[in-house]
Design a protein around this motif. Structure first.
Motif, PDB file in Angstrom:
ATOM      1  N   GLY A   1       0.821  -1.201   0.000  1.00  0.00           N
ATOM      2  CA  GLY A   1       0.000   0.000   0.000  1.00  0.00           C
ATOM      3  C   GLY A   1       0.854   1.249   0.000  1.00  0.00           C
ATOM      4  N   ALA A   2       0.248   2.352  -0.414  1.00  0.00           N
ATOM      5  CA  ALA A   2       0.989   3.617  -0.532  1.00  0.00           C
ATOM      6  C   ALA A   2       1.516   4.099   0.813  1.00  0.00           C
ATOM      7  N   VAL A   3       0.782   3.794   1.886  1.00  0.00           N
ATOM      8  CA  VAL A   3       1.205   4.232   3.216  1.00  0.00           C
ATOM      9  C   VAL A   3       1.976   3.086   3.852  1.00  0.00           C
ATOM     10  N   SER A   4       3.266   3.044   3.539  1.00  0.00           N
ATOM     11  CA  SER A   4       4.136   1.984   4.050  1.00  0.00           C
ATOM     12  C   SER A   4       5.579   2.461   4.018  1.00  0.00           C
ATOM     13  N   GLU A   5       6.387   1.870   4.858  1.00  0.00           N
ATOM     14  CA  GLU A   5       7.807   2.226   4.870  1.00  0.00           C
ATOM     15  C   GLU A   5       8.491   1.802   3.575  1.00  0.00           C
ATOM     16  N   LYS A   6       8.023   0.711   2.970  1.00  0.00           N
ATOM     17  CA  LYS A   6       8.613   0.266   1.700  1.00  0.00           C
ATOM     18  C   LYS A   6       8.410   1.320   0.618  1.00  0.00           C
ATOM     19  N   VAL A   7       7.210   1.890   0.548  1.00  0.00           N
ATOM     20  CA  VAL A   7       6.943   2.938  -0.442  1.00  0.00           C
ATOM     21  C   VAL A   7       7.728   4.207  -0.085  1.00  0.00           C
ATOM     22  N   ALA A   8       7.774   4.560   1.192  1.00  0.00           N
ATOM     23  CA  ALA A   8       8.548   5.730   1.611  1.00  0.00           C
ATOM     24  C   ALA A   8      10.017   5.571   1.217  1.00  0.00           C
ATOM     25  N   GLN A   9      10.544   4.354   1.377  1.00  0.00           N
ATOM     26  CA  GLN A   9      11.936   4.085   0.997  1.00  0.00           C
ATOM     27  C   GLN A   9      12.133   4.283  -0.507  1.00  0.00           C
ATOM     28  N   GLN A  10      11.226   3.717  -1.302  1.00  0.00           N
ATOM     29  CA  GLN A  10      11.354   3.854  -2.749  1.00  0.00           C
ATOM     30  C   GLN A  10      11.159   5.300  -3.198  1.00  0.00           C
ATOM     31  N   MET A  11      10.301   6.035  -2.513  1.00  0.00           N
ATOM     32  CA  MET A  11      10.127   7.459  -2.829  1.00  0.00           C
ATOM     33  C   MET A  11      11.418   8.235  -2.560  1.00  0.00           C
ATOM     34  N   ALA A  12      12.035   7.978  -1.407  1.00  0.00           N
ATOM     35  CA  ALA A  12      13.285   8.673  -1.062  1.00  0.00           C
ATOM     36  C   ALA A  12      14.389   8.330  -2.055  1.00  0.00           C
ATOM     37  N   HIS A  13      14.471   7.054  -2.435  1.00  0.00           N
ATOM     38  CA  HIS A  13      15.483   6.640  -3.417  1.00  0.00           C
ATOM     39  C   HIS A  13      15.219   7.280  -4.771  1.00  0.00           C
ATOM     40  N   GLY A  14      13.950   7.343  -5.164  1.00  0.00           N
ATOM     41  CA  GLY A  14      13.596   7.961  -6.440  1.00  0.00           C
ATOM     42  C   GLY A  14      13.930   9.437  -6.480  1.00  0.00           C
ATOM     43  N   ALA A  15      13.704  10.134  -5.366  1.00  0.00           N
ATOM     44  CA  ALA A  15      14.047  11.553  -5.303  1.00  0.00           C
ATOM     45  C   ALA A  15      15.557  11.741  -5.407  1.00  0.00           C
ATOM     46  N   LEU A  16      16.315  10.857  -4.791  1.00  0.00           N
ATOM     47  CA  LEU A  16      17.776  10.916  -4.871  1.00  0.00           C
ATOM     48  C   LEU A  16      18.245  10.663  -6.308  1.00  0.00           C
ATOM     49  N   ARG A  17      17.647   9.659  -6.919  1.00  0.00           N
ATOM     50  CA  ARG A  17      18.029   9.259  -8.276  1.00  0.00           C
ATOM     51  C   ARG A  17      17.644  10.320  -9.321  1.00  0.00           C
ATOM     52  N   ASN A  18      16.511  10.992  -9.114  1.00  0.00           N
ATOM     53  CA  ASN A  18      15.973  11.924 -10.106  1.00  0.00           C
ATOM     54  C   ASN A  18      16.222  13.382  -9.764  1.00  0.00           C
ATOM     55  N   SER A  19      17.275  13.634  -9.024  1.00  0.00           N
ATOM     56  CA  SER A  19      17.611  15.006  -8.648  1.00  0.00           C
ATOM     57  C   SER A  19      19.123  15.148  -8.567  1.00  0.00           C
ATOM     58  N   ASN A  20      19.549  16.344  -8.240  1.00  0.00           N
ATOM     59  CA  ASN A  20      20.970  16.618  -7.993  1.00  0.00           C
ATOM     60  C   ASN A  20      21.259  16.666  -6.499  1.00  0.00           C
ATOM     61  N   ALA A  21      20.340  16.149  -5.709  1.00  0.00           N
ATOM     62  CA  ALA A  21      20.461  16.207  -4.252  1.00  0.00           C
ATOM     63  C   ALA A  21      21.340  15.080  -3.720  1.00  0.00           C
ATOM     64  N   GLN A  22      21.922  15.341  -2.559  1.00  0.00           N
ATOM     65  CA  GLN A  22      22.656  14.318  -1.823  1.00  0.00           C
ATOM     66  C   GLN A  22      21.851  13.811  -0.630  1.00  0.00           C
ATOM     67  N   LEU A  23      20.728  14.502  -0.321  1.00  0.00           N
ATOM     68  CA  LEU A  23      19.901  14.153   0.831  1.00  0.00           C
ATOM     69  C   LEU A  23      18.438  14.344   0.447  1.00  0.00           C
ATOM     70  N   THR A  24      17.622  13.312   0.694  1.00  0.00           N
ATOM     71  CA  THR A  24      16.193  13.413   0.383  1.00  0.00           C
ATOM     72  C   THR A  24      15.360  12.907   1.546  1.00  0.00           C
ATOM     73  N   VAL A  25      14.169  13.462   1.634  1.00  0.00           N
ATOM     74  CA  VAL A  25      13.195  12.991   2.611  1.00  0.00           C
ATOM     75  C   VAL A  25      11.900  12.701   1.870  1.00  0.00           C
ATOM     76  N   SER A  26      11.209  11.633   2.292  1.00  0.00           N
ATOM     77  CA  SER A  26       9.927  11.299   1.687  1.00  0.00           C
ATOM     78  C   SER A  26       8.868  11.144   2.768  1.00  0.00           C
ATOM     79  N   ILE A  27       7.620  11.403   2.348  1.00  0.00           N
ATOM     80  CA  ILE A  27       6.488  11.343   3.270  1.00  0.00           C
ATOM     81  C   ILE A  27       5.302  10.739   2.535  1.00  0.00           C
ATOM     82  N   THR A  28       4.670   9.746   3.139  1.00  0.00           N
ATOM     83  CA  THR A  28       3.428   9.191   2.620  1.00  0.00           C
ATOM     84  C   THR A  28       2.571   8.791   3.811  1.00  0.00           C
ATOM     85  N   GLY A  29       1.322   9.210   3.817  1.00  0.00           N
ATOM     86  CA  GLY A  29       0.508   8.918   4.992  1.00  0.00           C
ATOM     87  C   GLY A  29      -0.960   9.180   4.795  1.00  0.00           C
ATOM     88  N   ILE A  30      -1.687   9.042   5.888  1.00  0.00           N
ATOM     89  CA  ILE A  30      -3.128   9.282   5.908  1.00  0.00           C
ATOM     90  C   ILE A  30      -3.377  10.462   6.838  1.00  0.00           C
TER      91      ILE A  30
END
Length: 158
Positions: free
Chosen positions: A69-98
């Motif tokens: 489900g969208a509200v899960s640590e697994k999705v939050a992890q993949q979101m953070a990795h995706g932000a790192l991969r698709n940006s010029n950032a060295q540090l990313t934070v992700s948030i998914t919730g209800i």
């Protein structure tokens, strides 16, 4: 730590930041960019409110969404990795919730999952149960927690 201090520390460390947000709808990026001079530190923000957006913009796997489900640590992890991969950032934070209103017995209102990813570091995920505080308060609490995570992330890559 104040947002201005967080940005000053990131700038002094040469760290760029990106955000990947769902239930906060860009509130973390807004808090960061409210500070003059933040362009030296903030690379970009991804607002991925739908599952399609999470997949298209951040590379979250459909299988992960189906399994956890969208509200899960697994999705939050993949979101953070995706932000790192698709940006010029060295540090990313992700948030998914209800944020609410609503939820279920398995995923109650106020449950928010976070991810923190930094180049060369182990990704951190965590779930916080803010409770049924109401939509606005859950979103503000999630924003503040994400900013705190960014501060902790800066300390780990110092």
């Amino acid at each position: 730590m104040s947002v201005a201090t967080l940005l000053d520390r990131a700038k002094s460390q040469g760290v760029m930041i990106a955000t990947a947000e769902s239930c906060t709808g860009g509130m973390v990026a807004a808090a960061l960019t409210d500070i003059p001079g933040s362009s030296a530190v903030v690379d970009r923000g991804f607002v991925t409110y739908t599952n399609d957006a999470k997949q298209q913009m951040l590379g979250v796997q459909a299988e992960t969404l189906d399994a956890y489900g969208a509200v899960s640590e697994k999705v939050a992890q993949q979101m953070a990795h995706g932000a790192l991969r698709n940006s010029n950032a060295q540090l990313t934070v992700s948030i998914t919730g209800i944020a609410g209103p609503g939820g279920s017995e398995f995923k109650p209102e106020g449950r928010v999952c976070f991810g923190l990813a930094a180049k060369g570091q182990k990704t951190i995920t965590e779930t916080v149960e803010f409770g049924a505080l109401g939509r606005d308060k859950v979103r503000l609490a999630a924003r503040d927690h994400a900013l705190d995570l960014l501060s902790r992330g800066l300390s780990s890559i110092a």
